[in-house]
Design a protein around this motif. Structure first.
Motif, PDB file in Angstrom:
ATOM      1  N   THR A   1       0.837  -1.206   0.000  1.00 56.65           N
ATOM      2  CA  THR A   1       0.000   0.000   0.000  1.00 56.65           C
ATOM      3  C   THR A   1       0.869   1.251   0.000  1.00 56.65           C
ATOM      4  O   THR A   1       0.613   2.200  -0.744  1.00 56.65           O
ATOM      5  CB  THR A   1      -0.933   0.011   1.224  1.00 56.65           C
ATOM      6  N   LEU A   2       1.920   1.249   0.823  1.00 56.89           N
ATOM      7  CA  LEU A   2       2.823   2.399   0.883  1.00 56.89           C
ATOM      8  C   LEU A   2       3.494   2.635  -0.466  1.00 56.89           C
ATOM      9  O   LEU A   2       3.559   3.764  -0.956  1.00 56.89           O
ATOM     10  CB  LEU A   2       3.882   2.194   1.962  1.00 56.89           C
ATOM     11  N   LEU A   3       3.982   1.562  -1.083  1.00 55.42           N
ATOM     12  CA  LEU A   3       4.647   1.682  -2.386  1.00 55.42           C
ATOM     13  C   LEU A   3       3.694   2.231  -3.443  1.00 55.42           C
ATOM     14  O   LEU A   3       4.058   3.117  -4.227  1.00 55.42           O
ATOM     15  CB  LEU A   3       5.202   0.330  -2.822  1.00 55.42           C
ATOM     16  N   GLU A   4       2.475   1.726  -3.473  1.00 52.84           N
ATOM     17  CA  GLU A   4       1.499   2.190  -4.467  1.00 52.84           C
ATOM     18  C   GLU A   4       1.100   3.645  -4.226  1.00 52.84           C
ATOM     19  O   GLU A   4       0.928   4.407  -5.176  1.00 52.84           O
ATOM     20  CB  GLU A   4       0.262   1.286  -4.479  1.00 52.84           C
ATOM     21  N   ASN A   5       0.971   4.045  -2.951  1.00 50.79           N
ATOM     22  CA  ASN A   5       0.645   5.442  -2.645  1.00 50.79           C
ATOM     23  C   ASN A   5       1.728   6.381  -3.173  1.00 50.79           C
ATOM     24  O   ASN A   5       1.430   7.427  -3.747  1.00 50.79           O
ATOM     25  CB  ASN A   5       0.483   5.648  -1.134  1.00 50.79           C
ATOM     26  N   VAL A   6       2.987   6.004  -2.968  1.00 49.13           N
ATOM     27  CA  VAL A   6       4.089   6.840  -3.452  1.00 49.13           C
ATOM     28  C   VAL A   6       4.083   6.891  -4.972  1.00 49.13           C
ATOM     29  O   VAL A   6       4.229   7.959  -5.566  1.00 49.13           O
ATOM     30  CB  VAL A   6       5.454   6.332  -2.920  1.00 49.13           C
ATOM     31  N   LYS A   7       3.886   5.752  -5.607  1.00 48.83           N
ATOM     32  CA  LYS A   7       3.859   5.698  -7.081  1.00 48.83           C
ATOM     33  C   LYS A   7       2.786   6.648  -7.620  1.00 48.83           C
ATOM     34  O   LYS A   7       3.015   7.389  -8.578  1.00 48.83           O
ATOM     35  CB  LYS A   7       3.612   4.260  -7.540  1.00 48.83           C
ATOM     36  N   LYS A   8       1.612   6.656  -6.988  1.00 41.13           N
ATOM     37  CA  LYS A   8       0.520   7.540  -7.419  1.00 41.13           C
ATOM     38  C   LYS A   8       0.872   9.010  -7.227  1.00 41.13           C
ATOM     39  O   LYS A   8       0.532   9.849  -8.046  1.00 41.13           O
ATOM     40  CB  LYS A   8      -0.761   7.222  -6.638  1.00 41.13           C
ATOM     41  N   LYS A   9       1.568   9.326  -6.135  1.00 41.90           N
ATOM     42  CA  LYS A   9       1.846  10.737  -5.818  1.00 41.90           C
ATOM     43  C   LYS A   9       3.032  11.320  -6.573  1.00 41.90           C
ATOM     44  O   LYS A   9       3.010  12.477  -6.948  1.00 41.90           O
ATOM     45  CB  LYS A   9       2.069  10.904  -4.318  1.00 41.90           C
ATOM     46  N   VAL A  10       4.102  10.525  -6.764  1.00 41.96           N
ATOM     47  CA  VAL A  10       5.298  11.089  -7.390  1.00 41.96           C
ATOM     48  C   VAL A  10       5.655  10.448  -8.727  1.00 41.96           C
ATOM     49  O   VAL A  10       6.538  10.924  -9.421  1.00 41.96           O
ATOM     50  CB  VAL A  10       6.533  11.061  -6.445  1.00 41.96           C
ATOM     51  N   GLY A  11       4.994   9.334  -9.067  1.00 40.57           N
ATOM     52  CA  GLY A  11       5.202   8.743 -10.382  1.00 40.57           C
ATOM     53  C   GLY A  11       6.248   7.649 -10.471  1.00 40.57           C
ATOM     54  O   GLY A  11       6.456   7.084 -11.537  1.00 40.57           O
ATOM     55  N   SER A  12       6.922   7.333  -9.362  1.00 35.95           N
ATOM     56  CA  SER A  12       7.937   6.278  -9.360  1.00 35.95           C
ATOM     57  C   SER A  12       7.904   5.545  -8.027  1.00 35.95           C
ATOM     58  O   SER A  12       7.511   6.109  -7.004  1.00 35.95           O
ATOM     59  CB  SER A  12       9.337   6.857  -9.560  1.00 35.95           C
ATOM     60  N   TYR A  13       8.355   4.288  -8.067  1.00 38.34           N
ATOM     61  CA  TYR A  13       8.428   3.510  -6.840  1.00 38.34           C
ATOM     62  C   TYR A  13       9.693   3.864  -6.057  1.00 38.34           C
ATOM     63  O   TYR A  13      10.780   3.920  -6.632  1.00 38.34           O
ATOM     64  CB  TYR A  13       8.439   2.011  -7.136  1.00 38.34           C
ATOM     65  N   PRO A  14       9.550   4.074  -4.748  1.00 41.78           N
ATOM     66  CA  PRO A  14      10.720   4.335  -3.904  1.00 41.78           C
ATOM     67  C   PRO A  14      11.287   3.010  -3.402  1.00 41.78           C
ATOM     68  O   PRO A  14      10.823   1.942  -3.791  1.00 41.78           O
ATOM     69  CB  PRO A  14      10.107   5.103  -2.735  1.00 41.78           C
ATOM     70  N   GLN A  15      12.248   3.107  -2.515  1.00 41.98           N
ATOM     71  CA  GLN A  15      12.653   1.943  -1.734  1.00 41.98           C
ATOM     72  C   GLN A  15      12.226   2.219  -0.301  1.00 41.98           C
ATOM     73  O   GLN A  15      12.488   3.293   0.230  1.00 41.98           O
ATOM     74  CB  GLN A  15      14.156   1.697  -1.780  1.00 41.98           C
ATOM     75  N   ILE A  16      11.559   1.249   0.293  1.00 40.02           N
ATOM     76  CA  ILE A  16      11.130   1.335   1.681  1.00 40.02           C
ATOM     77  C   ILE A  16      12.169   0.592   2.518  1.00 40.02           C
ATOM     78  O   ILE A  16      12.534  -0.538   2.211  1.00 40.02           O
ATOM     79  CB  ILE A  16       9.744   0.688   1.885  1.00 40.02           C
ATOM     80  N   SER A  17      12.636   1.230   3.579  1.00 37.14           N
ATOM     81  CA  SER A  17      13.577   0.604   4.490  1.00 37.14           C
ATOM     82  C   SER A  17      12.878   0.400   5.832  1.00 37.14           C
ATOM     83  O   SER A  17      12.189   1.295   6.327  1.00 37.14           O
ATOM     84  CB  SER A  17      14.802   1.509   4.669  1.00 37.14           C
ATOM     85  N   CYS A  18      13.045  -0.782   6.395  1.00 38.30           N
ATOM     86  CA  CYS A  18      12.360  -1.146   7.635  1.00 38.30           C
ATOM     87  C   CYS A  18      13.352  -1.390   8.760  1.00 38.30           C
ATOM     88  O   CYS A  18      14.531  -1.616   8.531  1.00 38.30           O
ATOM     89  CB  CYS A  18      11.568  -2.428   7.433  1.00 38.30           C
ATOM     90  N   SER A  19      12.824  -1.384   9.973  1.00 35.60           N
ATOM     91  CA  SER A  19      13.620  -1.787  11.126  1.00 35.60           C
ATOM     92  C   SER A  19      12.735  -2.616  12.042  1.00 35.60           C
ATOM     93  O   SER A  19      11.506  -2.515  12.006  1.00 35.60           O
ATOM     94  CB  SER A  19      14.183  -0.578  11.866  1.00 35.60           C
ATOM     95  N   LEU A  20      13.373  -3.439  12.840  1.00 36.91           N
ATOM     96  CA  LEU A  20      12.692  -4.212  13.874  1.00 36.91           C
ATOM     97  C   LEU A  20      13.054  -3.576  15.207  1.00 36.91           C
ATOM     98  O   LEU A  20      14.227  -3.500  15.552  1.00 36.91           O
ATOM     99  CB  LEU A  20      13.165  -5.671  13.857  1.00 36.91           C
ATOM    100  N   LEU A  21      12.064  -3.088  15.949  1.00 39.53           N
ATOM    101  CA  LEU A  21      12.377  -2.474  17.235  1.00 39.53           C
ATOM    102  C   LEU A  21      12.700  -3.540  18.278  1.00 39.53           C
ATOM    103  O   LEU A  21      13.469  -3.315  19.192  1.00 39.53           O
ATOM    104  CB  LEU A  21      11.228  -1.596  17.721  1.00 39.53           C
ATOM    105  N   ILE A  22      12.093  -4.699  18.133  1.00 40.76           N
ATOM    106  CA  ILE A  22      12.353  -5.806  19.043  1.00 40.76           C
ATOM    107  C   ILE A  22      12.941  -6.940  18.225  1.00 40.76           C
ATOM    108  O   ILE A  22      12.284  -7.462  17.310  1.00 40.76           O
ATOM    109  CB  ILE A  22      11.057  -6.263  19.755  1.00 40.76           C
ATOM    110  N   LYS A  23      14.167  -7.311  18.522  1.00 44.59           N
ATOM    111  CA  LYS A  23      14.837  -8.360  17.760  1.00 44.59           C
ATOM    112  C   LYS A  23      14.028  -9.656  17.833  1.00 44.59           C
ATOM    113  O   LYS A  23      13.576 -10.056  18.889  1.00 44.59           O
ATOM    114  CB  LYS A  23      16.245  -8.581  18.296  1.00 44.59           C
ATOM    115  N   GLY A  24      13.838 -10.284  16.686  1.00 43.37           N
ATOM    116  CA  GLY A  24      13.066 -11.517  16.618  1.00 43.37           C
ATOM    117  C   GLY A  24      11.578 -11.278  16.420  1.00 43.37           C
ATOM    118  O   GLY A  24      10.819 -12.198  16.170  1.00 43.37           O
ATOM    119  N   SER A  25      11.153 -10.028  16.527  1.00 44.42           N
ATOM    120  CA  SER A  25       9.751  -9.679  16.312  1.00 44.42           C
ATOM    121  C   SER A  25       9.437  -9.729  14.828  1.00 44.42           C
ATOM    122  O   SER A  25      10.318  -9.604  13.984  1.00 44.42           O
ATOM    123  CB  SER A  25       9.499  -8.264  16.840  1.00 44.42           C
TER     124      SER A  25
END
Length: 108
Positions: A44-68
């Motif tokens: 959903t995030l990727l598609e929202n960005v594509k609609k707003k700016v015309g290209s797919y970004p790269q999404i970077s994630c983090s885990l706040l709790i290791k193993g979560s």
């Protein structure tokens, strides 16, 4: 990163600073989200960005709790074509980073 500004690094810095300060790339509006405890699917995030700016970004994630399996948005990265001026967006080669890929996407 690579650019056509190899002889003018200050010019490159100034151009990228203008892009970073532009409201066009303000992360929350571009992602189409508001801060929330409710998870947003990466697709959903990727598609929202594509609609707003015309290209797919790269999404970077983090885990706040290791193993979560709960991922949190760390960064949204925009990719620009290597040319002068630095202003033409292109799809990023990978739309999600390895941390995002490390957790089953269907779980959030």
């Amino acid at each position: 990163m690579c650019s056509d500004y190899f002889q003018d690094p200050l010019g490159y810095f100034n151009e990228t600073l203008k892009l970073a300060m532009s409201s066009m790339y303000d992360p929350l509006p571009v992602l189409g989200v508001e801060p929330s405890n409710t998870p947003y699917p990466i697709d959903t995030l990727l598609e929202n960005v594509k609609k707003k700016v015309g290209s797919y970004p790269q999404i970077s994630c983090s885990l706040l709790i290791k193993g979560s399996k709960q991922l949190y948005l760390k960064e949204i990265r925009f990719c620009f074509k290597r040319r002068n001026p630095v202003s033409t967006l292109q799809n990023c080669p990978d739309d999600i980073d390895n941390v995002c890929k490390s957790v089953e996407l269907g779980n959030y």
